[in-house]
Motif scaffolding. Sequence first.
Motif, PDB file in Angstrom:
ATOM      1  N   LEU A 189       3.735   5.587  -5.791  1.00 42.66           N
ATOM      2  CA  LEU A 189       3.529   5.621  -7.244  1.00 42.66           C
ATOM      3  C   LEU A 189       2.434   6.610  -7.621  1.00 42.66           C
ATOM      4  O   LEU A 189       2.571   7.358  -8.596  1.00 42.66           O
ATOM      5  CB  LEU A 189       3.176   4.223  -7.764  1.00 42.66           C
ATOM      6  CG  LEU A 189       4.329   3.243  -7.870  1.00 42.66           C
ATOM      7  CD1 LEU A 189       3.822   1.876  -8.285  1.00 42.66           C
ATOM      8  CD2 LEU A 189       5.363   3.744  -8.850  1.00 42.66           C
ATOM      9  N   GLY A 190       1.348   6.632  -6.870  1.00 42.55           N
ATOM     10  CA  GLY A 190       0.284   7.599  -7.128  1.00 42.55           C
ATOM     11  C   GLY A 190       0.753   9.028  -6.937  1.00 42.55           C
ATOM     12  O   GLY A 190       0.441   9.927  -7.731  1.00 42.55           O
ATOM     13  N   TYR A 222       0.825  -1.203   0.000  1.00 46.31           N
ATOM     14  CA  TYR A 222       0.000   0.000   0.000  1.00 46.31           C
ATOM     15  C   TYR A 222       0.862   1.256   0.000  1.00 46.31           C
ATOM     16  O   TYR A 222       0.532   2.242  -0.649  1.00 46.31           O
ATOM     17  CB  TYR A 222      -0.946   0.019   1.204  1.00 46.31           C
ATOM     18  CG  TYR A 222      -2.003  -1.049   1.133  1.00 46.31           C
ATOM     19  CD1 TYR A 222      -2.938  -1.049   0.112  1.00 46.31           C
ATOM     20  CD2 TYR A 222      -2.037  -2.066   2.070  1.00 46.31           C
ATOM     21  CE1 TYR A 222      -3.909  -2.023   0.025  1.00 46.31           C
ATOM     22  CE2 TYR A 222      -2.996  -3.047   2.006  1.00 46.31           C
ATOM     23  CZ  TYR A 222      -3.938  -3.022   0.980  1.00 46.31           C
ATOM     24  OH  TYR A 222      -4.888  -3.989   0.895  1.00 46.31           O
ATOM     25  N   PHE A 223       1.966   1.201   0.707  1.00 45.52           N
ATOM     26  CA  PHE A 223       2.884   2.333   0.710  1.00 45.52           C
ATOM     27  C   PHE A 223       3.491   2.530  -0.679  1.00 45.52           C
ATOM     28  O   PHE A 223       3.641   3.657  -1.152  1.00 45.52           O
ATOM     29  CB  PHE A 223       3.989   2.129   1.755  1.00 45.52           C
ATOM     30  CG  PHE A 223       4.939   3.283   1.836  1.00 45.52           C
ATOM     31  CD1 PHE A 223       4.538   4.493   2.374  1.00 45.52           C
ATOM     32  CD2 PHE A 223       6.238   3.151   1.372  1.00 45.52           C
ATOM     33  CE1 PHE A 223       5.413   5.557   2.449  1.00 45.52           C
ATOM     34  CE2 PHE A 223       7.124   4.216   1.445  1.00 45.52           C
ATOM     35  CZ  PHE A 223       6.705   5.419   1.981  1.00 45.52           C
ATOM     36  N   GLY A 224       3.834   1.444  -1.340  1.00 48.64           N
ATOM     37  CA  GLY A 224       4.366   1.528  -2.697  1.00 48.64           C
ATOM     38  C   GLY A 224       3.361   2.112  -3.669  1.00 48.64           C
ATOM     39  O   GLY A 224       3.708   2.924  -4.531  1.00 48.64           O
TER      40      GLY A 224
END
Length: 89
Positions: free
Chosen positions: A9-10, A3-5
Amino acid sequence: MSYFGLFILGWLLIGFLSGIKRIYIDKKLSEENIIKMKEDAIEDGVPEYIAEEKLAILTKPKVLLAIYTLFGVITFITDTISTFKRKHT
């Protein structure tokens, strides 16, 4: 951790797209805007040689796009707010 990745990316994607919009669609690096930025810096009390060095760095599209990409959502929010201010004044 995934989720952190996805969040990172977002964040970078939003910054990249808003940077592309500001540089190539809004023409932020046009000659008139560069002259205006230099005059504004000198009016604010920045010495002319420092203003010229700062503009020499910020007038390169790749550098400016990298800065916008890293700032991410912040550039999107400021761009949205400035757009609404321009339309309502």
